[in-house]
Write a protein that holds these residues in place. Structure first.
Motif, PDB file in Angstrom:
ATOM      1  N   VAL A  89       3.181  15.337  -3.029  1.00 63.85           N
ATOM      2  CA  VAL A  89       3.433  14.781  -4.365  1.00 63.85           C
ATOM      3  C   VAL A  89       2.403  13.688  -4.661  1.00 63.85           C
ATOM      4  N   LEU A  90       2.097  12.858  -3.674  1.00 70.37           N
ATOM      5  CA  LEU A  90       1.097  11.803  -3.832  1.00 70.37           C
ATOM      6  C   LEU A  90      -0.265  12.408  -4.172  1.00 70.37           C
ATOM      7  N   ALA A  91      -0.643  13.458  -3.463  1.00 75.74           N
ATOM      8  CA  ALA A  91      -1.924  14.114  -3.729  1.00 75.74           C
ATOM      9  C   ALA A  91      -1.972  14.650  -5.152  1.00 75.74           C
ATOM     10  N   ASP A  92      -0.882  15.269  -5.567  1.00 79.38           N
ATOM     11  CA  ASP A  92      -0.815  15.813  -6.918  1.00 79.38           C
ATOM     12  C   ASP A  92      -0.881  14.704  -7.963  1.00 79.38           C
ATOM     13  N   ALA A  93      -0.136  13.625  -7.739  1.00 85.28           N
ATOM     14  CA  ALA A  93      -0.132  12.499  -8.678  1.00 85.28           C
ATOM     15  C   ALA A  93      -1.504  11.843  -8.756  1.00 85.28           C
ATOM     16  N   ALA A  94      -2.137  11.688  -7.614  1.00 83.48           N
ATOM     17  CA  ALA A  94      -3.460  11.049  -7.596  1.00 83.48           C
ATOM     18  C   ALA A  94      -4.494  11.917  -8.296  1.00 83.48           C
ATOM     19  N   HIS A  95      -4.302  13.227  -8.213  1.00 88.50           N
ATOM     20  CA  HIS A  95      -5.246  14.152  -8.834  1.00 88.50           C
ATOM     21  C   HIS A  95      -5.061  14.199 -10.354  1.00 88.50           C
ATOM     22  N   ILE A 108       2.721   3.538   7.005  1.00 88.06           N
ATOM     23  CA  ILE A 108       3.358   4.616   6.246  1.00 88.06           C
ATOM     24  C   ILE A 108       2.418   5.108   5.151  1.00 88.06           C
ATOM     25  N   LEU A 109       1.854   4.178   4.385  1.00 89.45           N
ATOM     26  CA  LEU A 109       0.953   4.576   3.309  1.00 89.45           C
ATOM     27  C   LEU A 109      -0.283   5.277   3.858  1.00 89.45           C
ATOM     28  N   GLN A 110      -0.856   4.772   4.929  1.00 90.03           N
ATOM     29  CA  GLN A 110      -2.034   5.408   5.517  1.00 90.03           C
ATOM     30  C   GLN A 110      -1.725   6.834   5.967  1.00 90.03           C
ATOM     31  N   GLY A 111      -0.545   7.031   6.534  1.00 90.04           N
ATOM     32  CA  GLY A 111      -0.142   8.371   6.940  1.00 90.04           C
ATOM     33  C   GLY A 111       0.003   9.304   5.750  1.00 90.04           C
ATOM     34  N   LEU A 112       0.620   8.791   4.670  1.00 91.90           N
ATOM     35  CA  LEU A 112       0.767   9.595   3.461  1.00 91.90           C
ATOM     36  C   LEU A 112      -0.596   9.947   2.870  1.00 91.90           C
ATOM     37  N   LEU A 113      -1.481   8.959   2.813  1.00 85.73           N
ATOM     38  CA  LEU A 113      -2.810   9.201   2.246  1.00 85.73           C
ATOM     39  C   LEU A 113      -3.621  10.162   3.099  1.00 85.73           C
ATOM     40  N   ALA A 114      -3.502  10.052   4.416  1.00 87.73           N
ATOM     41  CA  ALA A 114      -4.225  10.961   5.308  1.00 87.73           C
ATOM     42  C   ALA A 114      -3.760  12.397   5.089  1.00 87.73           C
ATOM     43  N   HIS A 115      -2.450  12.582   4.977  1.00 85.83           N
ATOM     44  CA  HIS A 115      -1.923  13.923   4.729  1.00 85.83           C
ATOM     45  C   HIS A 115      -2.300  14.396   3.331  1.00 85.83           C
TER      46      HIS A 115
END
Length: 63
Positions: A17-23, A48-55
């Motif tokens: 969801v983060l990837a989609d939102a950032a895109h 936590i944020l770094q893990g989410l961003l890495a994924h």
């Protein structure tokens, strides 16, 4: 997104969801980090944020 993390939802799905939102939108990662660091401790929130961003960076995002 913060609520999903706090509710202990599947982090890989949150990262998608983060990837989609950032895109698609201008997502405020700094604000998410601030919220996470307030809820957890600073180090854990950052991890936590770094893990989410890495994924999220490895996620395939559609057009």
């Amino acid at each position: 997104m913060f609520d999903l993390v706090v509710d202990d939802e599947d982090r890989s799905l949150i990262a998608d969801v983060l990837a989609d939102a950032a895109h698609k939108y201008r997502f405020d990662c700094d604000k998410l980090q601030e919220l996470l660091e307030r809820h957890y401790d600073e180090e854990q929130g950052r991890e936590i944020l770094q893990g989410l961003l890495a994924h999220a960076s490895g996620s395939r995002v559609g057009p």
